[in-house]
Enzyme design. Sequence first.
Site, PDB file in Angstrom:
ATOM      1  N   GLY A 172       1.182  -1.067  -0.041  1.00  0.00           N
ATOM      2  CA  GLY A 172       0.021  -0.244   0.124  1.00  0.00           C
ATOM      3  C   GLY A 172       0.639   1.409   0.236  1.00  0.00           C
ATOM      4  N   GLY A 173       0.116   2.242   0.585  1.00  0.00           N
ATOM      5  CA  GLY A 173       0.515   3.646   0.420  1.00  0.00           C
ATOM      6  C   GLY A 173       2.195   3.684   1.241  1.00  0.00           C
ATOM      7  N   GLY A 406      22.709  17.524 -28.640  1.00  0.00           N
ATOM      8  CA  GLY A 406      21.934  17.860 -27.175  1.00  0.00           C
ATOM      9  C   GLY A 406      23.036  17.266 -25.604  1.00  0.00           C
ATOM     10  CB  ALA A 407      24.308  13.022 -25.862  1.00  0.00           C
TER      11      ALA A 407
HETATM   12  C1  HXC Z   1      -3.301  -5.465  11.260  1.00  0.00           C
HETATM   13  C2  HXC Z   1      -2.083  -7.306  10.562  1.00  0.00           C
HETATM   14  C3  HXC Z   1      -2.049  -6.707   8.979  1.00  0.00           C
HETATM   15  C4  HXC Z   1      -2.648  -5.271   8.846  1.00  0.00           C
HETATM   16  C5  HXC Z   1      -0.828  -8.897   8.658  1.00  0.00           C
HETATM   17  N1  HXC Z   1      -1.240  -9.048   9.839  1.00  0.00           N
HETATM   18  N2  HXC Z   1      -1.319  -7.700   7.921  1.00  0.00           N
HETATM   19  N3  HXC Z   1      -2.488  -6.578  11.183  1.00  0.00           N
HETATM   20  N4  HXC Z   1      -2.935  -4.766   9.941  1.00  0.00           N
HETATM   21  N5  HXC Z   1      -2.071  -4.397   7.415  1.00  0.00           N
HETATM   22  C6  HXC Z   1      -1.618  -9.853  10.403  1.00  0.00           C
HETATM   23  C7  HXC Z   1      -1.957 -10.819  10.214  1.00  0.00           C
HETATM   24  O1  HXC Z   1      -3.851 -10.421  10.609  1.00  0.00           O
HETATM   25  C8  HXC Z   1      -1.381 -11.972  11.260  1.00  0.00           C
HETATM   26  O2  HXC Z   1      -1.945 -12.219  11.786  1.00  0.00           O
HETATM   27  C9  HXC Z   1       0.003 -10.959  10.771  1.00  0.00           C
HETATM   28  O3  HXC Z   1      -0.180 -10.490  10.160  1.00  0.00           O
HETATM   29  C10 HXC Z   1       0.667 -12.225   9.499  1.00  0.00           C
HETATM   30  O4  HXC Z   1      -0.256 -12.051   8.324  1.00  0.00           O
HETATM   31  P1  HXC Z   1      -0.399 -13.140   7.132  1.00  0.00           P
HETATM   32  O5  HXC Z   1      -1.162 -12.626   6.569  1.00  0.00           O
HETATM   33  O6  HXC Z   1      -1.049 -14.779   8.331  1.00  0.00           O
HETATM   34  O7  HXC Z   1       1.037 -13.360   7.086  1.00  0.00           O
HETATM   35  P2  HXC Z   1       1.878 -13.301   5.219  1.00  0.00           P
HETATM   36  O8  HXC Z   1       1.109 -14.649   4.711  1.00  0.00           O
HETATM   37  O9  HXC Z   1       3.112 -13.399   5.543  1.00  0.00           O
HETATM   38  O10 HXC Z   1       1.007 -12.230   4.604  1.00  0.00           O
HETATM   39  C11 HXC Z   1       1.500 -10.970   4.628  1.00  0.00           C
HETATM   40  C12 HXC Z   1       0.686 -10.018   3.694  1.00  0.00           C
HETATM   41  C13 HXC Z   1      -0.712 -10.515   4.240  1.00  0.00           C
HETATM   42  C14 HXC Z   1       0.632 -10.535   2.466  1.00  0.00           C
HETATM   43  C15 HXC Z   1       1.391  -8.383   4.164  1.00  0.00           C
HETATM   44  O11 HXC Z   1      -0.860 -10.224   5.789  1.00  0.00           O
HETATM   45  C16 HXC Z   1      -2.232  -8.904   3.830  1.00  0.00           C
HETATM   46  O12 HXC Z   1      -2.235  -8.702   2.111  1.00  0.00           O
HETATM   47  N6  HXC Z   1      -1.832  -7.844   4.956  1.00  0.00           N
HETATM   48  C17 HXC Z   1      -2.310  -6.676   4.241  1.00  0.00           C
HETATM   49  C18 HXC Z   1      -1.862  -5.845   3.230  1.00  0.00           C
HETATM   50  C19 HXC Z   1      -2.530  -4.225   3.530  1.00  0.00           C
HETATM   51  O13 HXC Z   1      -3.508  -4.812   2.056  1.00  0.00           O
HETATM   52  N7  HXC Z   1      -2.212  -3.871   4.042  1.00  0.00           N
HETATM   53  C20 HXC Z   1      -2.858  -2.406   4.037  1.00  0.00           C
HETATM   54  C21 HXC Z   1      -2.533  -1.959   3.182  1.00  0.00           C
HETATM   55  S1  HXC Z   1      -3.064   0.431   3.142  1.00  0.00           S
HETATM   56  P3  HXC Z   1      -2.360 -13.657  13.029  1.00  0.00           P
HETATM   57  O14 HXC Z   1      -2.797 -13.493  14.088  1.00  0.00           O
HETATM   58  O15 HXC Z   1      -3.114 -14.403  12.394  1.00  0.00           O
HETATM   59  O16 HXC Z   1      -0.543 -14.136  13.216  1.00  0.00           O
HETATM   60  C22 HXC Z   1      -1.716   1.102   3.662  1.00  0.00           C
HETATM   61  C23 HXC Z   1      -2.090   2.537   3.642  1.00  0.00           C
HETATM   62  C24 HXC Z   1      -0.571   3.623   4.441  1.00  0.00           C
HETATM   63  O17 HXC Z   1      -0.947   0.371   4.411  1.00  0.00           O
HETATM   64  C25 HXC Z   1      -1.288   4.393   3.708  1.00  0.00           C
HETATM   65  C26 HXC Z   1      -0.296   5.259   3.605  1.00  0.00           C
HETATM   66  C27 HXC Z   1      -0.053   6.279   2.952  1.00  0.00           C
END
Ligand code: HXC
Length: 516
Positions: A172-173, A406-407
């Site tokens: 994400g961001g 130009g280069a």
């Molecule tokens: C809270 C999270 C989390 C999140 C993962 N976890 N991402 N908890 N917030 N964003 C937790 C899971 O619930 C899990 O908890 C543990 O972390 C491990 O995650 P897994 O999914 O089991 O690990 P893995 O299979 O390695 O996958 C990793 C991953 C996936 C690909 C990153 O977790 C995922 O897709 N997460 C969400 C990514 C996402 O969309 N993030 C938000 C992006 S938007 P448990 O308790 O089960 O161990 C953003 C906005 C930012 O970031 C803006 C800035 C401007």
Amino acid sequence: MANSIMEHYIEDLRQRKAIAEGTAKDIEAQHSKGRLTARERLQLLFDPGTFTEIDSLVMPRSDVYMGGKTSRYGDGVVTGFGLINGQHTMAAAQDAAVLGGSLGEMHANKIVKAMKMAIEYGCPFIALNDSGGARIQEGVDSLGGYARIFDANCEASGVIPQISVIMGPCAGGAVYSPALTDFVFMTENSYMFITGPDVVKAVMQEEVSLEDLGGGRVHSQSSGVCHFLTRDDRECLIQVRELLSYLPPNNQEDPPYIRPLDDADRRCPELEQLVPADPYQPYDVRRVISSLMDDGKFLEVHRLWAENMVVGFARLNGYVVGLVANQPMVLAGCIDIQASIKAAHFIRICDAYNVPIITLQDVPGFLPGKDQEYGGIIRNGARMIYAYSEATVPKLMVILRKSYGGAYCVMSSKGLRGDLLYAWPNAEIAVMGAEGAVNILFRNDVKNAPDPAARRKELVDDYQRKFNNPYVAASRGLIDEVIEPRDTRRLLIRGLQLTLSKRERHVPRKHGISPA
Ligand code: HXC
């Protein structure tokens, strides 16, 4: 009695810290993914035994944020300071074992605090990223945390070196913090994306794997987001240490000087064979760089992206220099959009951190074509001009062979206040090549000649004799000397010694406006 009370307190502290360090299960989970834990990474990154943690007892404001799970000290990120190559450095390493390393309010606070300390004390900041992005449970507090990190990245920009290392997901961001820093490293086992595969599928109806969307290869070869692609965590951290050996701790200091073993007067006769006299024959400019630089060492930056432009760090008589060189092996060394962006970014980094720039030119011109025009070669080529003009560090240049059109102007020329410019005797410095020039200037002359082919050849030979050499430029003082290739190293060293004391200032302004 007093001692036993103290022992109690100490034991209590130890237990809290043990919680912060995580369980054997957490460590095993991370190892099973082929990755090291945050603390293991920091131990490898810093000089042995020097990493000192701060804020290890920080916690999220509420257990609600932990999704009903027991909260843990540290809030998913380890921050602290220590020595790298003997130089103070601050770092933050996300701990994937705590809620996937996701970023909540206090997690962000810790990172921002460490960054502000790095700015205050003038030392580099390194972020080891391994995170699921914004912590979903913390909602807008988490988003606000990212905004504060981005702001701190911008405040630190050009003040202290900032290095981002992607060692797991960066989703994400969250990717915008690395994008705002000077250098991005990725391991093969990591990925960065704005919108993940699920979103791509929902919106674009397209199946795509994480690796294809934003793996290390994609960002090193296609997007240019990543400057250094490494096999695994260990190799990556060794390379970060190597990069830091070329950078000063902050913009007020010079890069680390190392007493040279290589001879400052060393001649390089091999250069006469390395660069073919035939202007159409390619060669690898990295071999020229190795021949010229101390001990043949060169740390290439952005190696897999825009390969027609080679940039990186080396040492010349012990002083760090930044190399910007056309690569005749790829696209004949033509400048295109990506090459312009790559060079401009590197030049700005060198200028910010007091690294003299050495340009090696062998360039037939800008890459022609619709793709380039539509893609904005005008806008992007301007970035390189801007960067060269803006740079106040010493700017030395050598024309190895071609310097056309130009280069010629845009790469460290006299007009852009290049300090010392050399050309080899085989150099061709002109608006365009002889064939092209004759086609434009003498079209009718050739067409009406009794023997057009013979007339054409005569005109091409004449043009080549008159213009395709370094002597017209030398006669105007537009290059400072025509030199023998074998003398290049010693003359660059002499030029560098002279120009290291350069003092150049711009007229005061809020800031310039670099082309978009
Ligand atoms: C809270 C999270 C989390 C999140 C993962 N976890 N991402 N908890 N917030 N964003 C937790 C899971 O619930 C899990 O908890 C543990 O972390 C491990 O995650 P897994 O999914 O089991 O690990 P893995 O299979 O390695 O996958 C990793 C991953 C996936 C690909 C990153 O977790 C995922 O897709 N997460 C969400 C990514 C996402 O969309 N993030 C938000 C992006 S938007 P448990 O308790 O089960 O161990 C953003 C906005 C930012 O970031 C803006 C800035 C401007």
